[in-house]
Design a protein around this motif. Structure first.
Motif, PDB file in Angstrom:
ATOM      1  N   TRP A  14       0.538  -1.674  -0.433  1.00  0.00           N
ATOM      2  CA  TRP A  14      -0.171   0.221   0.187  1.00  0.00           C
ATOM      3  C   TRP A  14       0.950   1.154   0.450  1.00  0.00           C
ATOM      4  N   GLU A  15       0.534   2.285  -0.473  1.00  0.00           N
ATOM      5  CA  GLU A  15       1.457   3.400  -0.602  1.00  0.00           C
ATOM      6  C   GLU A  15       0.061   4.372  -1.319  1.00  0.00           C
ATOM      7  N   ALA A  16       0.578   5.190   0.116  1.00  0.00           N
ATOM      8  CA  ALA A  16      -0.119   7.146   0.157  1.00  0.00           C
ATOM      9  C   ALA A  16       1.154   7.768   0.756  1.00  0.00           C
ATOM     10  N   ASP A  17       0.950   8.949   0.571  1.00  0.00           N
ATOM     11  CA  ASP A  17       1.123  10.546   1.193  1.00  0.00           C
ATOM     12  C   ASP A  17       0.193  11.044   2.165  1.00  0.00           C
ATOM     13  N   ALA A  18       1.127  11.219   2.828  1.00  0.00           N
ATOM     14  CA  ALA A  18       0.150  12.625   4.279  1.00  0.00           C
ATOM     15  C   ALA A  18       0.070  14.250   3.277  1.00  0.00           C
ATOM     16  N   GLY A  19      -1.163  14.628   3.457  1.00  0.00           N
ATOM     17  CA  GLY A  19      -0.977  15.440   2.505  1.00  0.00           C
ATOM     18  C   GLY A  19      -1.616  17.022   3.706  1.00  0.00           C
ATOM     19  N   ALA A  20      -2.078  18.364   2.802  1.00  0.00           N
ATOM     20  CA  ALA A  20      -2.933  18.876   3.706  1.00  0.00           C
ATOM     21  C   ALA A  20      -3.820  18.657   4.934  1.00  0.00           C
ATOM     22  N   ASP A  21      -4.625  17.576   4.186  1.00  0.00           N
ATOM     23  CA  ASP A  21      -6.304  16.804   5.152  1.00  0.00           C
ATOM     24  C   ASP A  21      -6.001  15.787   6.049  1.00  0.00           C
ATOM     25  N   SER A  22      -4.560  14.883   6.018  1.00  0.00           N
ATOM     26  CA  SER A  22      -4.014  14.471   6.817  1.00  0.00           C
ATOM     27  C   SER A  22      -3.338  13.722   7.794  1.00  0.00           C
ATOM     28  N   VAL A  24       0.719  12.069   9.094  1.00  0.00           N
ATOM     29  CA  VAL A  24       1.487  10.929   8.393  1.00  0.00           C
ATOM     30  C   VAL A  24       0.522   9.901   9.223  1.00  0.00           C
ATOM     31  N   ALA A  25      -0.079   9.799  10.797  1.00  0.00           N
ATOM     32  CA  ALA A  25      -0.189   8.851  11.654  1.00  0.00           C
ATOM     33  C   ALA A  25      -1.390   8.734  11.377  1.00  0.00           C
ATOM     34  N   GLU A  26      -2.661   9.314  10.925  1.00  0.00           N
ATOM     35  CA  GLU A  26      -4.048   9.601  10.219  1.00  0.00           C
ATOM     36  C   GLU A  26      -3.311   8.592   8.636  1.00  0.00           C
ATOM     37  N   THR A  27      -2.490   8.525   7.843  1.00  0.00           N
ATOM     38  CA  THR A  27      -2.490   7.638   6.997  1.00  0.00           C
ATOM     39  C   THR A  27      -1.820   6.788   6.971  1.00  0.00           C
ATOM     40  N   LEU A  28      -1.153   6.597   7.734  1.00  0.00           N
ATOM     41  CA  LEU A  28      -0.568   5.297   8.467  1.00  0.00           C
ATOM     42  C   LEU A  28      -1.752   4.575   8.772  1.00  0.00           C
TER      43      LEU A  28
END
Length: 167
Positions: A14-22, A24-28
């Motif tokens: 799985w891959e994603a980047d943390a952004g302005a709306d989320s 790092v913890a939410e993305t993980l």
């Protein structure tokens, strides 16, 4: 990954980047849900942040307490920052011989390490280990070239023999 003997097989990614709306913890946390990991799954995390140093050293075979002091001395020689501003660890790579030890020294800014710990503290579940990927190359991937980076830049860590790597 699933390990069988000396072989590892990727079973999900799985891959994603943390952004302005989320964060790092939410993305993980989203990644954990997407992969369907349970509470019994071993969770090892580490950012792919390349703002770190890795050095392979040949050090005389020493007792554990002496070895730590020798590696700390080498850290002060190798790192561009004072050692009190760094988080660091080392690992003895097996197979050196000749009265020497191959030691892989890994270091990064203390502030970066603290940011990683802060990010993973928001996961809402326990983490088994925090290991930056570049520090965990061996022994599983000992004979395999490994690249870290993105489409614009990166590093290739190529096996050099005797458990060492060239970057």
């Amino acid at each position: 990954m699933r390990r069988s003997g000396r072989t590892c097989r990727v079973v999900a990614c799985w891959e994603a980047d943390a952004g302005a709306d989320s964060s790092v913890a939410e993305t993980l946390a989203n990644g954990l849900r997407a992969l369907g990991l349970g509470e019994s799954t071993v969770l090892v995390v580490g950012a792919e942040d390349l703002a770190a140093g890795v050095v392979d050293l040949d050090i005389p075979a020493l007792r554990a307490d002496e070895l730590r002091h020798a590696v700390a001395f080498e850290l002060r020689r190798q790192a561009p920052l004072p050692d009190d501003r760094l988080a660091w660890a080392y690992r003895v790579i097996p197979g050196a011989g000749n009265g020497k030890l191959h030691v892989r020294l890994y270091y990064l800014r203390q502030a970066v390490w603290e940011r990683w710990l802060n990010d993973i503290s928001g996961l809402g579940r326990g983490v088994d280990a925090v290991i930056p990927p570049v520090a965990a190359l061996d022994p599983i991937l000992g004979d395999t070239p490994v690249a870290f980076g993105n489409g614009e830049s990166g590093f290739l860590f190529a096996p050099r023999g005797g458990g060492c790597r060239d970057a």
